[in-house]
Design an enzyme around this catalytic site. Structure first.
Site, PDB file in Angstrom:
ATOM      1  N   ASP A   1       4.420   9.239  -5.001  1.00  0.00           N
ATOM      2  CA  ASP A   1       5.471   8.951  -4.023  1.00  0.00           C
ATOM      3  C   ASP A   1       6.149   7.621  -4.392  1.00  0.00           C
ATOM      4  OD1 ASP A   1       6.900   9.383  -1.668  1.00  0.00           O
ATOM      5  OD2 ASP A   1       5.463   8.265  -0.446  1.00  0.00           O
TER       6      ASP A   1
ATOM      7  N   ASP B   1      11.960   6.669  -8.067  1.00  0.00           N
ATOM      8  CA  ASP B   1      12.890   6.220  -7.027  1.00  0.00           C
ATOM      9  C   ASP B   1      13.688   5.034  -7.547  1.00  0.00           C
ATOM     10  OD1 ASP B   1      14.293   5.374  -4.884  1.00  0.00           O
ATOM     11  OD2 ASP B   1      12.585   5.094  -3.547  1.00  0.00           O
TER      12      ASP B   1
ATOM     13  N   GLU C   1      15.987  10.398  -6.353  1.00  0.00           N
ATOM     14  CA  GLU C   1      16.610  10.088  -5.054  1.00  0.00           C
ATOM     15  C   GLU C   1      18.014   9.532  -5.234  1.00  0.00           C
ATOM     16  OE1 GLU C   1      14.166   8.206  -2.063  1.00  0.00           O
ATOM     17  OE2 GLU C   1      15.876   7.183  -1.163  1.00  0.00           O
TER      18      GLU C   1
ATOM     19  N   HIS D   1      12.679  12.356   2.935  1.00  0.00           N
ATOM     20  CA  HIS D   1      11.685  11.298   3.176  1.00  0.00           C
ATOM     21  C   HIS D   1      11.809  10.861   4.633  1.00  0.00           C
ATOM     22  CE1 HIS D   1      10.209  10.093  -0.912  1.00  0.00           C
ATOM     23  NE2 HIS D   1      11.072  11.057  -1.188  1.00  0.00           N
TER      24      HIS D   1
ATOM     25  N   ILE E   1       5.727  13.088   5.218  1.00  0.00           N
ATOM     26  CA  ILE E   1       5.150  12.575   6.465  1.00  0.00           C
ATOM     27  C   ILE E   1       3.990  11.631   6.141  1.00  0.00           C
ATOM     28  CG2 ILE E   1       3.903  13.229   8.577  1.00  0.00           C
ATOM     29  CD1 ILE E   1       5.506  15.929   8.388  1.00  0.00           C
TER      30      ILE E   1
ATOM     31  N   SER F   1       1.187   6.849  -2.960  1.00  0.00           N
ATOM     32  CA  SER F   1       2.161   5.791  -3.252  1.00  0.00           C
ATOM     33  C   SER F   1       1.523   4.779  -4.202  1.00  0.00           C
ATOM     34  CB  SER F   1       2.567   5.088  -1.952  1.00  0.00           C
ATOM     35  OG  SER F   1       1.470   4.336  -1.456  1.00  0.00           O
TER      36      SER F   1
HETATM   37  P1  13P Z   1       7.477   8.407   7.356  1.00  0.00           P
HETATM   38  O1  13P Z   1       7.343   6.927   7.399  1.00  0.00           O
HETATM   39  O2  13P Z   1       8.556   8.895   8.253  1.00  0.00           O
HETATM   40  O3  13P Z   1       6.196   9.115   7.589  1.00  0.00           O
HETATM   41  O4  13P Z   1       7.961   8.799   5.860  1.00  0.00           O
HETATM   42  C1  13P Z   1       7.025   8.938   4.816  1.00  0.00           C
HETATM   43  C2  13P Z   1       7.669   9.065   3.492  1.00  0.00           C
HETATM   44  O5  13P Z   1       8.852   9.291   3.337  1.00  0.00           O
HETATM   45  C3  13P Z   1       6.801   8.914   2.322  1.00  0.00           C
HETATM   46  O6  13P Z   1       7.519   8.926   1.144  1.00  0.00           O
HETATM   47  O1  G3H Z   2       7.425   5.897   1.940  1.00  0.00           O
HETATM   48  C1  G3H Z   2       6.427   5.207   2.031  1.00  0.00           C
HETATM   49  C2  G3H Z   2       5.132   5.806   2.402  1.00  0.00           C
HETATM   50  O2  G3H Z   2       4.965   5.829   3.797  1.00  0.00           O
HETATM   51  C3  G3H Z   2       4.024   5.104   1.695  1.00  0.00           C
HETATM   52  O3  G3H Z   2       3.743   3.886   2.298  1.00  0.00           O
HETATM   53  O4  G3H Z   2       3.803   2.340   0.354  1.00  0.00           O
HETATM   54  O5  G3H Z   2       2.636   1.713   2.491  1.00  0.00           O
HETATM   55  O6  G3H Z   2       1.663   3.455   0.974  1.00  0.00           O
HETATM   56  P1  G3H Z   2       2.909   2.762   1.486  1.00  0.00           P
HETATM   57 ZN    ZN Z   3       9.466   8.074   1.292  1.00  0.00          ZN
END
Ligand code: 13P
Ligand code: G3H
Ligand code: ZN
Length: 312
Positions: A82, A104, A134, A213, A257, A50
């Site tokens: 991500d 996104d 998305e 997601h 996940i 991310s």
């Molecule tokens: P969770 O918070 O359910 O693990 O989802 C993670 C996610 O969608 C990352 O993009």
């Molecule tokens: O969808 C979000 C993911 O869980 C990433 O989380 O932005 O805190 O790294 P983060």
């Molecule tokens: Zn996500």
């Protein structure tokens, strides 16, 4: 084998009735735990970073750690951005060698989402990189942005054909009731994903890979452990694993996940400190945390995703 894109992975997953796990990575132990499980089970893998992870670990470290995992395991691994929030973030990751990016723009109006996604797709495809987009809004927290349950909305199936045709995206994340974080459903209610929405989207996009997601199942053993050893997470509820398995057998090819990794790691470290209050060597508590991640990911691969043995 170098890093790969998800193109062939998704084709096989779609027709094979299974999904690939997309796990978020933030440090070495998380990467090792995930990739050791996948290597033992010969499972294809998506490791996703991310914007927040990139800010935490810096752009070079995570890329190099994932490259190390590719060398150590020989697995086909996708390095994915991500929740890319802008063209610039996507371009920067493509320059760094990511093989897949998510743009996104789901919180933007439909036409704006199409325009931004199209811009990313053109740049990414010119560089041999695939793009996830998305449609629909999940509740929960992504980086610094909190989307309330009231502001979230299911994907509208009647929009997906136009969106995919106009953007040229390679996969589509949809909102069918999953959400980010550990508090996905109100305590006392029955968690239920909208399979009618998923089925209608799939009917309109035959052969097209769908992404879910917010798919952590929030194992109660971790929540109980966190609560037992000084934490407080009342009412943490995730997506039932049987519903994820059902989605994986349909058109869902990528299941995201992150929260479950965090829970496994935190529960284990809390327990470790409760039982070894005088220890202060990080290797002593990170070793069982890494092992807990490995065990949890192995369970997902075999019992939820069904992608064991599908790496080659
Ligand atoms: P969770 O918070 O359910 O693990 O989802 C993670 C996610 O969608 C990352 O993009
Ligand atoms: O969808 C979000 C993911 O869980 C990433 O989380 O932005 O805190 O790294 P983060
Ligand atoms: Zn996500």
């Amino acid at each position: 084998m170098p890093l790969v894109t998800s193109k062939e992975m998704f084709e096989k997953a779609y027709h094979g009735g299974y999904a690939i796990g997309a796990f978020n990575v933030n440090n070495m132990e998380i990467i090792q735990g995930i990739t050791e499980a996948a290597a033992d089970l010969k499972a294809p893998l998506i490791l996703q970073v991310s914007k927040g992870a990139r800010a935490y670990a810096n752009r070079t470290y995570l890329k190099k750690l994932v490259e190390a995992a590719v060398i150590e395991t020989g697995l086909p691994i996708v390095l994915h951005l991500d929740h890319g929030d802008s063209f610039e973030t996507c371009r920067s990751c493509i320059e760094d060698g990511f093989t897949s990016v998510m743009i996104d723009a789901s919180s933007k109006p439909f036409a704006e989402n199409i325009a931004i996604t199209r811009q990313v797709v053109e740049y990414a495809h010119d560089h041999g990189v695939v793009v996830e987009a998305e449609l629909g809004t999940l509740a929960g927290i992504e980086d610094e942005v909190m989307v309330s349950a009231e502001a979230s909305s299911y994907t509208r199936p009647e929009e997906v054909e136009e969106f995919v045709a106009k953007t040229g995206c390679d996969s589509l994340a949809i909102a069918i009731g999953t959400s980010h974080g550990a508090y996905k459903f109100k305590p006392g209610t029955k968690p239920q994903l909208r399979f009618d929405v998923l089925e209608e989207v799939s009917r309109r996009l035959p052969g097209f890979p769908i992404v879910l997601h917010g798919s952590s199942s929030v194992p109660q053993e971790f929540v109980e452990k966190i609560n037992r050893y000084g934490g407080s997470m009342p009412g943490a509820i995730g997506v039932p694993e049987d519903q994820l398995r059902r989605a994986a057998a349909l058109s869902v090819c990528k299941i995201n996940i992150d929260s479950d990794l965090r829970l496994a790691m935190t529960a284990t470290i809390r327990q470790y400190f409760a039982e070894h209050p005088a220890d202060f060597d990080p290797r002593q508590y990170l070793k069982p945390a890494r092992a807990a991640i490995k065990e949890m990911v192995a369970h997902k691969i075999v019992d939820v995703l069904g992608c064991d043995g599908k790496a080659f």
